[in-house]
Scaffold this motif. Structure first.
Motif, PDB file in Angstrom:
ATOM      1  N   ILE A  20       0.864  -1.177   0.000  1.00  0.00           N
ATOM      2  CA  ILE A  20       0.000   0.000   0.000  1.00  0.00           C
ATOM      3  C   ILE A  20       0.898   1.223   0.000  1.00  0.00           C
ATOM      4  O   ILE A  20       1.574   1.516   0.991  1.00  0.00           O
ATOM      5  CB  ILE A  20      -0.968   0.000   1.195  1.00  0.00           C
ATOM      6  CG1 ILE A  20      -1.839  -1.249   1.137  1.00  0.00           C
ATOM      7  CG2 ILE A  20      -1.817   1.267   1.185  1.00  0.00           C
ATOM      8  CD1 ILE A  20      -2.875  -1.346   2.230  1.00  0.00           C
ATOM      9  N   ALA A  21       0.958   1.907  -1.142  1.00  0.00           N
ATOM     10  CA  ALA A  21       1.742   3.128  -1.264  1.00  0.00           C
ATOM     11  C   ALA A  21       0.895   4.282  -0.742  1.00  0.00           C
ATOM     12  O   ALA A  21      -0.196   4.529  -1.243  1.00  0.00           O
ATOM     13  CB  ALA A  21       2.131   3.374  -2.719  1.00  0.00           C
ATOM     14  N   GLY A  22       1.420   4.954   0.267  1.00  0.00           N
ATOM     15  CA  GLY A  22       0.590   5.876   1.045  1.00  0.00           C
ATOM     16  C   GLY A  22      -0.004   5.112   2.208  1.00  0.00           C
ATOM     17  O   GLY A  22      -1.152   5.297   2.588  1.00  0.00           O
ATOM     18  N   GLY A  23       0.807   4.222   2.774  1.00  0.00           N
ATOM     19  CA  GLY A  23       0.333   3.321   3.827  1.00  0.00           C
ATOM     20  C   GLY A  23      -0.154   4.035   5.063  1.00  0.00           C
ATOM     21  O   GLY A  23      -0.966   3.486   5.817  1.00  0.00           O
ATOM     22  N   GLY A  24       0.315   5.272   5.300  1.00  0.00           N
ATOM     23  CA  GLY A  24      -0.112   6.006   6.480  1.00  0.00           C
ATOM     24  C   GLY A  24      -1.487   6.620   6.365  1.00  0.00           C
ATOM     25  O   GLY A  24      -1.986   7.227   7.320  1.00  0.00           O
ATOM     26  N   GLY A  30      -9.502   0.275   5.773  1.00  0.00           N
ATOM     27  CA  GLY A  30     -10.608  -0.198   4.954  1.00  0.00           C
ATOM     28  C   GLY A  30     -10.135  -1.100   3.833  1.00  0.00           C
ATOM     29  O   GLY A  30     -10.800  -2.087   3.497  1.00  0.00           O
ATOM     30  N   ILE A  31      -8.985  -0.780   3.243  1.00  0.00           N
ATOM     31  CA  ILE A  31      -8.432  -1.638   2.192  1.00  0.00           C
ATOM     32  C   ILE A  31      -7.991  -2.972   2.771  1.00  0.00           C
ATOM     33  O   ILE A  31      -8.256  -4.039   2.198  1.00  0.00           O
ATOM     34  CB  ILE A  31      -7.265  -0.923   1.485  1.00  0.00           C
ATOM     35  CG1 ILE A  31      -7.776   0.296   0.712  1.00  0.00           C
ATOM     36  CG2 ILE A  31      -6.533  -1.883   0.546  1.00  0.00           C
ATOM     37  CD1 ILE A  31      -6.681   1.135   0.078  1.00  0.00           C
ATOM     38  N   SER A  96      -2.151   2.216  -4.686  1.00  0.00           N
ATOM     39  CA  SER A  96      -1.585   3.539  -4.471  1.00  0.00           C
ATOM     40  C   SER A  96      -2.653   4.523  -4.017  1.00  0.00           C
ATOM     41  O   SER A  96      -3.679   4.698  -4.679  1.00  0.00           O
ATOM     42  CB  SER A  96      -0.937   4.052  -5.761  1.00  0.00           C
ATOM     43  OG  SER A  96      -0.505   5.387  -5.594  1.00  0.00           O
ATOM     44  N   GLN A  97      -2.395   5.204  -2.908  1.00  0.00           N
ATOM     45  CA  GLN A  97      -3.296   6.232  -2.394  1.00  0.00           C
ATOM     46  C   GLN A  97      -2.462   7.356  -1.767  1.00  0.00           C
ATOM     47  O   GLN A  97      -2.754   7.830  -0.682  1.00  0.00           O
ATOM     48  CB  GLN A  97      -4.261   5.627  -1.374  1.00  0.00           C
ATOM     49  CG  GLN A  97      -3.566   4.861  -0.264  1.00  0.00           C
ATOM     50  CD  GLN A  97      -4.506   4.354   0.798  1.00  0.00           C
ATOM     51  OE1 GLN A  97      -5.703   4.582   0.781  1.00  0.00           O
ATOM     52  NE2 GLN A  97      -3.950   3.680   1.785  1.00  0.00           N
TER      53      GLN A  97
END
Length: 453
Positions: A20-24, A30-31, A96-97
Motif C-alpha cells: 500500500i503506497a501511502g500506507g499512512g 478499509g483496504i 496507491s493512495q
C-alpha cells in the motif's frame, strides 16, 4: 506456487504480497479489511505499508498489526517501511493512495484560490491543478520504483486527480501494468441506494465523463428489470439525499448532496457527478465556503485525529472497542478489481482509461472515465456506441484541454502552458485571476512542483 501469464509475464496466484503506497493514509484499514474479507479469492500472505511520513506510517502499522491480531490473521506478515526497495521488491499488487504534501498542502490548495474568489477544492478547479502537479511527480516516482523492483506487479491507483495522473503515466510509462480508478461514482451510487431503498449490487450503470466530471445515462436494476435512473432523478428533484453512514457527521457531504439536487433540477436529462457543482456554480460554492476553515481542516479535525487517537489507544492498551471504521465501498472496490485481475473474472468497473473511441465524438487520446471489464490482461473499456450531447462534449473538451496543457507544463517545465491550463479551467473567470493564483501556488509548492520557466 501456481502462476499464469500476464501479457507473457508469469504472475503468482497465491501467497500474494500487497504493497500500500501511502500506507499512512486513514483509508488503509478499509483496504486491509476488504483484502481479509476476500481471502478465499485473493490469498495475501504479506502486507507492506510504504510511506514517506514516518509518523503516520508507524501509527498505521500499529493499527493494522492490532487489526490482524484482533481478527485472527497473525499468520500474515506486516512490514512498514520508508525504503522503496524494501517496499516494492517482490510485490504482486500495489495499491496507491498517496497524498503528496499531505493535508498541509491540501489546505493551501483550498485557501489560496479562495483568496482570489476562486473555488478552493482538492481535485477540482485550480486547487485540483495544484494538487495534480504534486501528484504527478509523486506517482511517477512510485511507478518508477515498481518498474525497477517489481516490474510484473499490477498498480491499482486511487491517487487523485485521476485523469491528470492517467495522462502523465501514459506518457512516461506506457507499458506499466496500471489501472486508475476513483471511488466517487460508487459512493454516489451507494448513497442513492441507501437513501432510496435499492441494492447497488443489482445495478448496471452507464456513465461517461472525465474524473469527477461526468454523467449517468442509465442505471439498470437487474432485480427490478428496468432503468431506475428516471425515478432516481425524480427523487433527487423532490428532496436531497441524506448523508450515508460512511460520511456520518460530515456536513460538507450534506451540502454536496443538496447541491446535487440543484443540478438535477436545472439539468434533469442525466444524473450528474456531484463534483460538477464546482464547474456549474463556482460563485455559489465560493460564497458558501469559509476561507478560514476548509475541507482540509475538517479532515484534520476528524478522520486524521480519530486515526491518531486509535493508534495511541492501542499503544496504551486501552480497553473496549478501539477500531471504528466505515469506508463504504472504498476498500472493497479496489480489492474487487485486484480479484478480477487475479481470477480473470471480467467484472465491470468505472475506470479512467484512454478514450480510443469509447466516447465516439471525443478525441481519442482523452483520459475518460467509463465502464470497463477487468481481467488478467487489464481493463477493456465499453464503448458508448453513440455520440454524447454537445453540452457535455463542450464541457469535457474544455476541461480535457486544460488538463492536457497542465501535463504538458509539467513535462516541459513551461510556465506558459500551466498558465494556459489555469486560464482554461472552467472555475476561473479571467486570465488575471489565473495568473495571480498560479504565482501564489508556485511559491507555496516550491518543494513539490517542477521548476516552471
Amino acid at each position: 506456487m501456481q502462476a499464469y501469464s500476464k501479457g507473457g509475464i508469469a504472475m503468482k496466484h497465491e501467497d500474494l504480497h500487497v504493497v500500500i503506497a501511502g500506507g499512512g493514509s486513514g483509508y488503509t484499514p478499509g483496504i486491509i479489511q476488504a483484502v481479509l474479507h476476500n481471502s478465499d479469492r485473493f490469498p495475501v500472505t504479506k502486507f507492506t505499508l510504504y510511506d514517506i511520513d514516518p509518523v503516520r506510517n508507524e501509527d498505521m502499522n500499529v493499527i493494522i498489526k492490532y487489526m490482524l491480531k484482533h481478527d485472527g490473521y497473525d499468520n500474515i506478515e506486516l512490514v512498514a517501511t520508508l525504503d522503496p526497495k524494501e517496499a516494492f521488491t517482490g510485490a504482486d499488487f500495489v495499491f496507491s493512495q498517496i497524498r503528496v504534501g499531505g493535508m498541509e498542502m491540501r489546505e493551501k490548495d483550498e485557501k489560496i484560490p479562495l483568496k482570489y474568489g476562486l473555488v478552493g477544492q482538492e481535485t477540482c478547479g485550480v486547487g485540483g491543478f495544484s494538487y495534480g502537479l504534486r501528484s504527478i511527480k509523486g506517482l511517477l516516482g512510485v511507478v518508477g520504483y515498481v518498474q525497477e523492483y517489481a516490474p510484473d506487479a499490477w498498480i491499482l491507483n486511487y491517487t487523485n486527480p485521476e485523469t491528470l495522473i492517467a495522462e502523465a503515466i501514459r506518457r512516461q510509462y506506457p507499458n506499466a501494468h496500471m489501472i486508475n480508478a476513483c471511488d466517487m461514482t460508487i459512493s454516489i451510487e451507494e448513497t442513492m441506494a441507501r437513501n432510496f431503498g435499492y441494492d447497488r449490487k443489482n445495478w448496471i450503470c452507464q456513465y461517461y465523463g472525465l474524473n469527477h466530471f461526468g454523467w449517468y445515462t442509465e442505471i439498470y436494476d437487474k432485480k427490478l428489470e428496468r432503468d431506475v435512473m428516471p425515478e432516481l432523478i425524480k427523487k433527487l428533484q423532490d428532496a436531497p439525499m441524506k448523508i450515508a453512514s460512511f460520511n456520518k457527521g460530515d456536513q460538507s457531504w450534506q451540502d454536496a448532496w443538496n447541491m446535487l439536487s440543484e443540478i438535477v433540477r436545472m439539468f434533469p436529462d442525466y444524473l450528474p457527478n456531484n463534483y460538477l457543482e464546482y464547474y456549474f456554480f463556482p460563485d455559489l460554492v465560493v460564497e458558501s465556503t469559509d476561507p478560514n476553515y476548509t475541507r482540509a481542516n475538517m479532515v484534520m479535525d476528524g478522520r486524521l485525529k480519530r486515526t491518531k487517537e486509535m493508534a495511541e489507544k492501542i499503544r496504551h492498551h486501552a480497553d473496549g472497542e478501539i477500531l471504528d471504521f466505515d469506508f463504504g465501498e472504498h476498500g472493497e472496490y479496489i480489492v474487487d478489481m485486484a480479484c478480477s485481475i487475479l481470477n480473470d473474472l471480467y467484472d465491470r468497473f468505472m475506470l479512467i482509461l484512454p478514450n480510443h473511441g469509447a466516447i465516439p465524438n471525443l478525441r481519442d487520446d482523452a483520459a475518460v472515465e467509463v465502464p470497463a471489464y477487468v481481467g488478467r490482461l487489464g481493463a477493456e473499456p465499453i464503448s458508448m456506441r453513440h455520440d454524447i450531447p454537445d453540452f457535455h462534449k463542450g464541457l469535457m473538451e474544455a476541461q480535457n484541454a486544460a488538463e492536457k496543457l497542465l501535463v504538458d507544463g509539467y513535462f516541459e517545465g513551461s510556465y506558459q502552458k500551466v498558465l494556459q491550463a489555469f486560464t482554461l479551467n472552467q472555475t476561473v473567470p479571467s486570465a488575471d485571476k489565473a495568473k495571480k493564483v498560479l504565482d501564489d501556488l508556485i511559491v507555496a509548492n516550491k518543494d513539490y512542483w517542477p521548476e516552471l520557466k
